[in-house]
Structures are given as C-alpha cells and as structure tokens.
Design an enzyme around this catalytic site. Structure first.
Site, PDB file in Angstrom:
ATOM      1  N   GLU A  83       0.733  -1.217   0.201  1.00 22.57           N
ATOM      2  CA  GLU A  83      -0.258   0.235  -0.145  1.00 22.57           C
ATOM      3  C   GLU A  83       1.092   1.237  -0.263  1.00 22.57           C
ATOM      4  O   GLU A  83       1.630   1.334   0.715  1.00 22.57           O
ATOM      5  CB  GLU A  83      -1.084  -0.352   1.309  1.00 22.57           C
ATOM      6  N   CYS A 116       5.434  -5.485  15.603  1.00 18.24           N
ATOM      7  CA  CYS A 116       4.181  -4.168  16.841  1.00 18.24           C
ATOM      8  C   CYS A 116       3.312  -3.795  17.060  1.00 18.24           C
ATOM      9  O   CYS A 116       2.125  -4.598  16.733  1.00 18.24           O
ATOM     10  CB  CYS A 116       4.694  -2.038  16.375  1.00 18.24           C
ATOM     11  N   GLY A 154       6.270  -2.211   7.156  1.00 19.45           N
ATOM     12  CA  GLY A 154       7.451  -2.537   7.030  1.00 19.45           C
ATOM     13  C   GLY A 154       8.593  -2.036   7.422  1.00 19.45           C
ATOM     14  O   GLY A 154       8.417  -0.495   7.605  1.00 19.45           O
ATOM     15  N   GLU A 155      10.270  -2.298   7.230  1.00 16.20           N
ATOM     16  CA  GLU A 155      10.361  -1.961   8.332  1.00 16.20           C
ATOM     17  C   GLU A 155      11.880  -1.677   7.138  1.00 16.20           C
ATOM     18  O   GLU A 155      12.285  -2.336   6.958  1.00 16.20           O
ATOM     19  CB  GLU A 155      11.348  -2.997   9.508  1.00 16.20           C
ATOM     20  N   SER A 209      11.906   5.753   7.815  1.00 15.37           N
ATOM     21  CA  SER A 209      10.946   5.750   9.250  1.00 15.37           C
ATOM     22  C   SER A 209      11.912   4.371   9.665  1.00 15.37           C
ATOM     23  O   SER A 209      11.348   3.443   9.279  1.00 15.37           O
ATOM     24  CB  SER A 209       9.512   5.864   9.764  1.00 15.37           C
ATOM     25  N   SER A 230      10.906   5.485  15.870  1.00 16.72           N
ATOM     26  CA  SER A 230       9.285   5.390  16.309  1.00 16.72           C
ATOM     27  C   SER A 230       9.504   5.562  17.591  1.00 16.72           C
ATOM     28  O   SER A 230      10.582   4.004  17.837  1.00 16.72           O
ATOM     29  CB  SER A 230       8.900   4.293  15.413  1.00 16.72           C
ATOM     30  N   LEU A 231      10.369   5.967  18.981  1.00 15.12           N
ATOM     31  CA  LEU A 231      10.624   5.797  20.019  1.00 15.12           C
ATOM     32  C   LEU A 231       9.507   4.919  20.890  1.00 15.12           C
ATOM     33  O   LEU A 231       9.286   3.621  20.820  1.00 15.12           O
ATOM     34  CB  LEU A 231      11.297   6.937  20.717  1.00 15.12           C
ATOM     35  N   ASN A 266      -4.036   5.506  15.599  1.00 11.87           N
ATOM     36  CA  ASN A 266      -4.807   5.209  14.510  1.00 11.87           C
ATOM     37  C   ASN A 266      -5.886   3.877  15.168  1.00 11.87           C
ATOM     38  O   ASN A 266      -4.799   2.665  15.356  1.00 11.87           O
ATOM     39  CB  ASN A 266      -4.695   5.702  13.172  1.00 11.87           C
ATOM     40  N   CYS A 304      -1.445   6.587   9.638  1.00 14.01           N
ATOM     41  CA  CYS A 304       0.196   5.392   9.906  1.00 14.01           C
ATOM     42  C   CYS A 304      -0.829   4.423  10.547  1.00 14.01           C
ATOM     43  O   CYS A 304      -1.498   4.398  11.314  1.00 14.01           O
ATOM     44  CB  CYS A 304       0.925   6.048  10.908  1.00 14.01           C
TER      45      CYS A 304
HETATM   46  N1  SAH Z   1       8.180   0.331  10.246  1.00 15.61           N
HETATM   47  C1  SAH Z   1       8.459   2.032   9.802  1.00 15.61           C
HETATM   48  C2  SAH Z   1       7.803   2.939   8.969  1.00 15.61           C
HETATM   49  C3  SAH Z   1       6.705   2.348   8.848  1.00 15.61           C
HETATM   50  S1  SAH Z   1       5.712   2.385  10.715  1.00 15.61           S
HETATM   51  C4  SAH Z   1       8.398   2.162  12.112  1.00 15.61           C
HETATM   52  O1  SAH Z   1       7.810   1.540  12.605  1.00 15.61           O
HETATM   53  O2  SAH Z   1       9.217   3.402  11.956  1.00 15.61           O
HETATM   54  C5  SAH Z   1       5.337   4.347  10.572  1.00 15.61           C
HETATM   55  C6  SAH Z   1       4.835   4.936  12.063  1.00 15.61           C
HETATM   56  O3  SAH Z   1       3.584   4.722  11.644  1.00 15.61           O
HETATM   57  C7  SAH Z   1       5.921   4.298  13.016  1.00 15.61           C
HETATM   58  O4  SAH Z   1       6.084   6.062  13.736  1.00 15.61           O
HETATM   59  C8  SAH Z   1       5.012   3.671  13.609  1.00 15.61           C
HETATM   60  O5  SAH Z   1       5.071   3.623  15.352  1.00 15.61           O
HETATM   61  C9  SAH Z   1       3.407   4.609  13.242  1.00 15.61           C
HETATM   62  N2  SAH Z   1       1.948   3.766  13.997  1.00 15.61           N
HETATM   63  C10 SAH Z   1       2.143   2.548  13.718  1.00 15.61           C
HETATM   64  N3  SAH Z   1       0.810   1.675  13.983  1.00 15.61           N
HETATM   65  C11 SAH Z   1      -0.104   2.829  14.280  1.00 15.61           C
HETATM   66  C12 SAH Z   1      -0.810   3.091  14.616  1.00 15.61           C
HETATM   67  N4  SAH Z   1      -1.826   2.072  14.822  1.00 15.61           N
HETATM   68  N5  SAH Z   1      -1.651   4.579  14.981  1.00 15.61           N
HETATM   69  C13 SAH Z   1      -0.353   5.415  14.492  1.00 15.61           C
HETATM   70  N6  SAH Z   1       0.412   5.437  13.865  1.00 15.61           N
HETATM   71  C14 SAH Z   1       1.020   3.941  13.545  1.00 15.61           C
HETATM   72 FE1  SF4 Z   2       6.507  -1.672  13.328  1.00 17.79          FE
HETATM   73 FE2  SF4 Z   2       6.872  -0.021  11.527  1.00 17.79          FE
HETATM   74 FE3  SF4 Z   2       6.801  -2.719  11.131  1.00 17.79          FE
HETATM   75 FE4  SF4 Z   2       4.108  -1.231  11.637  1.00 17.79          FE
HETATM   76  S1  SF4 Z   2       5.191  -1.264  10.415  1.00 17.79           S
HETATM   77  S2  SF4 Z   2       5.121  -3.773  13.091  1.00 17.79           S
HETATM   78  S3  SF4 Z   2       5.919   0.055  13.520  1.00 17.79           S
HETATM   79  S4  SF4 Z   2       7.865  -1.546  12.416  1.00 17.79           S
END
Ligand code: SAH
Ligand code: SF4
Length: 348
Positions: A86, A111, A157-158, A189, A212-213, A288, A336
């Site tokens: 997506e 996550c 994805g990461e 990110s 993403s802390l 979200n 996000c």
């Molecule tokens: N994997 C990477 C980049 C994709 S996720 C990462 O984790 O940074 C992009 C952002 O969306 C990250 O900051 C993540 O913490 C945030 N995110 C993931 N799930 C979310 C949700 N349900 N609501 C708001 N932000 C979210």
């Molecule tokens: Fe975590 Fe980013 Fe992967 Fe979602 S996309 S599981 S926030 S690392």
C-alpha cells in the site's frame, strides 16, 4: 520478463546493450516521466522499441484499487506479482503532496499497535517496486492537480531491514534525470535497527531519519516493539547520535500515543531523558485505531485530545520541540499504522 523501473541510468546502459548508452539514458528518463510502454519513447527507433519490448517490461506492479478520503488522502493498493503493498498520497493544507511508500510486504517487527505488524512478514520489496509506488502516487497526484514533491518511507514494513533495495530505490528516486526528489525531501522511519542506522550513516544516502521511539521506558517499549530487545535504547541513542554527527541533521522521534498507556508523566520524563544530547523534534502520533489489537489483555484505545495536549505540554516544559501529526487518511484506513491487506492474508 525483467522490469526496468528498478535500475539506475548506468545499470540500464549495461542491461540494454547493444542499445547505445545515450539511448539507454533516455529510457531511464522516460520511465521517470511515467511512460507506460516502449511505444511512448518517441526518440527511439521503431526497431529499437520493438526489440526492447520483446526483452523487457517497464513496470512490474499495477495500480489496483484506490480509496480517497474527504481530507484529500488517497490510499492505493499496488499489486505485486505475489502480493500487494500500500502507498498513500498525503496532501497538506498548502496543497503540497507527499508520497508514503511501503518497503516490505508485511513486517517482521510485529509492533503491538500496528496493523502491518499483525499481518506477519511476506518479503522485502525490490527497488523497482518502491520506485513504482512513487510513480503511481505521482500519477494520482497529477490527476488531482497535486505535485508530489516529498517522500516518506513510512508505509508497510521496516525499511532498514531492507536497506540494500531501499538504497537502490533512493538513488533512482533522487537522480535529477530520474524522479528528482532531493535527498532532503525523503524521510525514512525506523523502529530502531542500530546496525541499519549506522550503515546508512556510513554508506548513505543521508536521508532524513525518523525513529519510532513511542516509549522510552525500556520494559514497555520492548513489549510494544519486540525488536527493541535486540536493539536496547542506549544503543539506539548512540546510533542516532552517530547518524546526527555524520550527517549534521536533526532527527525526528516519533511517538505513537496509546490512551492510558504511554501518556503519563513518567513516560514524558523518560522521553526527555532519551532526547537529551540529541538534536531532535518529537512528533506525536495519536494512535489510529486498528480493530482487534489488544495489549496485555486489553483493547488499545486512542488518547483523548486532552491527554495528547497534556503529554505535549510535559515534553515542552522539558525544553523539547514537539509537533503533532495530522490524522490524515483515517476515513480510508490509510493513516499511520492502518495499512495492510484487509483480511485472510495477502491477495492472490
Ligand atoms: N516500520 C517503520 C516505518 C513504518 S511505520 C517504523 O516503525 O518506524 C510508520 C509509523 O507509524 C511509525 O512511527 C509507527 O510507530 C507508526 N504507527 C504504527 N501503527 C500505528 C497506529 N496504529 N497509529 C498511529 N501510528 C502508528
Ligand atoms: Fe512496527 Fe513499523 Fe513494522 Fe508497523 S511497520 S510493525 S510500526 S516496525
């Protein structure tokens, strides 16, 4: 057949031989300008176009269904040969467009608050599949009169677990003869992969970095972001410091706010400690909703507006710069953390 979207101009010179090098570079430019077939490459000879179309395709992905939100966000499903990814077009108040693209199909990090993470991991995306997401989003932007000038790798994805292909894609996207998005307008990110942060610092490209802390209290963070166990916060901070030293850039610390979980005073204090010594801005992202996600036996919930404001206030009192992310695209589950094929695993 091999798709050409994932190759740099110099790679195309090699791959397209015996086509003369200057013509291979023209092919590179045509792809970036969005032509769909060799027929459209009007400065190649008829025979050359026919030869090329027998050997290659231009793209490997297709523009599948798109959903437009009232706020101008468009979520696009991009069909891959074996799955779907997506990509999202985000438009700010000034009408500036940003493409948000995916780097993997699914995500291995898992996550607790993220829809993509709940799907599991299918595979890394190839450079061409990332480049094509930008092409698709640009096309949708053009249809709306939105110029897509910025790029964030914040979809599924990461990205730092797919650094080789990400780097290849970035080179093509940054090439002034290619998509021409400057390095400073691309943000990656990461959930905090120390080795990847250091490798990006050492070998480039020096894209903007967001980490993403979400929680700076290690126990909670490791429960929310399982990869934290292999990447302790102390080491992530050192890696971020190294990135900052090497690139001279400010770093963004993203924090997904989960109602009642990570919005208290202790959390704010830990976050201030983490940020100390870094040149950083904290970007707050109210969670979200993703149906069905539970954490420690309870449903996750959005923070209230007051909760978010209070948390921002606590960080600011400590001298931190804080921004709040707009909640764009929620009407189409394109915000996000809401990205993912809808049910029953990847399509096709
Ligand atoms: N994997 C990477 C980049 C994709 S996720 C990462 O984790 O940074 C992009 C952002 O969306 C990250 O900051 C993540 O913490 C945030 N995110 C993931 N799930 C979310 C949700 N349900 N609501 C708001 N932000 C979210
Ligand atoms: Fe975590 Fe980013 Fe992967 Fe979602 S996309 S599981 S926030 S690392």
């Amino acid at each position: 057949m091999r798709a050409l979207s994932g190759y740099s101009a110099e790679e195309l010179v090699r791959i397209l031989a015996p086509l003369p090098p200057y013509k291979a570079r023209e092919v590179f430019k045509w792809i970036a300008r969005g032509v769909r077939d060799f027929e459209g490459m009007t400065n190649l000879g008829k025979q050359e176009r026919e030869d090329l179309s027998r050997r290659f395709t231009l793209r490997s992905t297709g523009r599948d269904s798109a959903l437009a939100d009232r706020d101008g966000t468009v979520k696009l499903r991009v069909s891959l040969r074996d799955a779907a990814a997506e990509a999202v077009l985000l438009r700010d108040k000034e009408g500036r467009g940003t493409a948000c693209i995916s780097s993997q199909a699914g995500c291995p990090v898992g996550c607790a608050f993220c829809k993509t993470g709940s799907l599991g991991f299918l595979r890394n995306l190839e450079a061409g599949e990332m480049v094509e997401q930008v092409l698709h989003i640009r096309e949708i932007g053009a249809e709306q009169g939105t110029e897509v000038s910025h790029l964030v790798v914040m979809g599924m994805g990461e990205p730092l677990l797919n650094l080789g292909e990400l780097r290849r894609a970035a080179e093509i996207i940054m090439d002034p003869q290619g998509l021409g998005v400057s390095r400073r307008r691309i943000t990656v990110s990461t959930s905090g992969i120390c080795a990847g942060i250091r490798e990006l610092a050492d070998s480039g490209p020096h894209l903007r970095l967001a980490f993403s802390l979400t929680s700076a209290r290690e126990e909670l963070r490791n429960a929310l972001v399982p990869i934290g166990r292999d990447n302790p916060l102390k080491q992530v901070k050192e890696a971020l410091g190294y990135y900052q030293q090497t690139t001279g850039q400010r770093i963004t610390l993203e924090a997904v706010l989960l109602g009642g979980l990570n919005t208290g005073a202790e959390e704010a204090a830990a976050m201030r400690d983490f940020a100390r010594g870094l040149d950083a801005v904290v970007n707050l992202i109210p969670w979200n909703p993703v149906e069905g996600l539970r954490f420690r036996g309870r449903a996750l919930r959005e923070p209230s507006g007051a909760e978010t404001e209070a948390f921002a206030g606590l960080l600011r009192q400590g001298g931190l710069a804080v921004t709040r992310r707009f909640r764009r695209g929620r009407g189409v589950s394109g915000a996000c953390g809401q990205l993912g094929w809808t049910s029953g695993g990847p399509p096709r």
